[in-house]
Scaffold this active site. Sequence first.
Site, PDB file in Angstrom:
ATOM      1  N   GLU A 121       0.876  -1.472  -0.014  1.00 13.60           N
ATOM      2  CA  GLU A 121       0.031  -0.057   0.008  1.00 13.60           C
ATOM      3  C   GLU A 121       0.950   1.370   0.237  1.00 13.60           C
ATOM      4  OE1 GLU A 121      -4.143  -1.499   2.055  1.00 13.60           O
ATOM      5  OE2 GLU A 121      -2.573  -0.649   3.467  1.00 13.60           O
ATOM      6  N   CYS A 380      -1.406   6.332  10.323  1.00  9.38           N
ATOM      7  CA  CYS A 380      -0.335   6.087  10.962  1.00  9.38           C
ATOM      8  C   CYS A 380      -0.482   4.590  11.518  1.00  9.38           C
ATOM      9  CB  CYS A 380       0.442   6.950  11.604  1.00  9.38           C
ATOM     10  SG  CYS A 380       2.025   6.421  12.325  1.00  9.38           S
TER      11      CYS A 380
END
Length: 406
Positions: A121, A380
Site C-alpha cells: 500500500e 499511521c
Amino acid sequence: MYAPMMPSPTAVAAPVAALSILPSLAGLDREKLGLALAAIGVPERERKMRVNQLWHWIYLRGATDFAEMTNVSKTLRTQLAEHYSLARPEIVVEQVSQDGTRKWLLRLPAETPGERPHEVEAVYIPERDRGTLCVSSQVGCTLNCAFCHTGTQRLVRNLTAAEIVAQVLVARDRLGDYPGRERAVGPGLPTEGDRLVTNIVFMGMGEPLYAYDSVAEAIEILADGDGLGLGKRRITVSTSGVVPEIEKLGREVGPMLAISLHAVRDDLRDVLVPINKKYPIAELMEACRTYPAASNAKRITFEYVMLKGVNDSPADARALVKLLEGVPAKINLIPFNPWPGTKYECSDWETIEKFSDIVFRAGYASPVRTPRGRDILAACGQLKSETEKLSARERLALRAMAAAAE
C-alpha cells in the site's frame, strides 16, 4: 487523464490494465537502464545519451509508452517496445478518504513464473501547500510493534528499488503530476506550488533499514535533479531503531531521519517496539546524536504514538525531554489510530495537549499530527495489504472506532 473520485471511504477497483508480461524499465536506475539497452544491442557509444533520454521521459515527463519519446529514433522505440514496457504496479483498489487522503493497493509482478503476486500500500496525504506520499519498503513487516496493524502481517520480502520508485510514479500518474498533464482536482489537494507530490516518507509497510540497499538506491533515483527531483531534505526515512544502519544511512545517503520511539523506558519499549530488546534506547539515542546528516536545520523527528494510560503521563513527557538532550530534534505526537483487534486506545485530547505543552516549554517543537485517512485504514499504524482481508465485522468495528475517535 485522471478522473478525480468523490471522497468516500468505500473501496473501488481502479481502471488499470493487468500487469505487463514484459519487464518494465520504470523505476530502474541509470546503470540498469544501460544494461537494458545493451541487452537489445544498443552500441556502447550511444548508451549514455540513450539512458539520459529514457531518464527524461520516464521520470521527468512520466511516459507510459515508448511512442511518447519523440526525440528517440523510431527504430529504437520499436526495439524497446518489443522487449520492455513502462508498466507500473497494478492498482487493485484506490480509496479516497473524506479528508482527501488517497490510498492505493498495488499488486507487484511475480518474481518468478507461477508465484503469487504480492501487494503493498501507498498513501498520499495532501495539504494546502504540500503533498506527502508515504511509501512501503517491504511486503509485510518483521518487527511486530504492538500498536501497529502492519506488524500483524508476516514479512514476505523486501521491495526492490524499482518497486519503491514505482509507487511514486503511480501516485504522480493518478494525480496528473507531470509537466503538461492535466492536474487532478478534488478536496484537500494542494493549491500552492507546481507539484502535487512534494515530499516522500518511508513510513509505509515494512522497516526501511531492513531493506537498506533498495531504499538507498530508490532515494538516489528520487532525488536526481534530471528526473523526479525530490531533494533529500524532502525525503524522510523512518526507522524503529535498526542502530547499525542509521550511521550508514546518514553517511552514504543523507535523507531526513525519523525515529519511531513511542516510549522512554526500555521495559515499555521492549513491549511496544520489540526491536528495542536488540537495540535498547541508549544505543538508539547515541546513533541519533552522531547521525551525519543531522543539524539544527535538519532535525531528527521522533515519532511518539499517544496510548491511553500507557505512555502519556507528564512524567513520560519530562523523561522524553531529558532523553533528547544533545539531539537536534522535533517530536511528532501521534494520536493512536484504531484498527480491529487492537487492545490500545488513544489518549484523550486534554492529556495529549498537556504532554505537548511540557515538551514545547522545554524548547522542542511538538506538533500533534492530525489523523488522516482513518476511515480507509490509511492513517499511521493502520496499513496492511488487502491480501489479508478484513472481515465485514472488522470493518464495521473499525468505522465505529474511527467515529468515536473524532
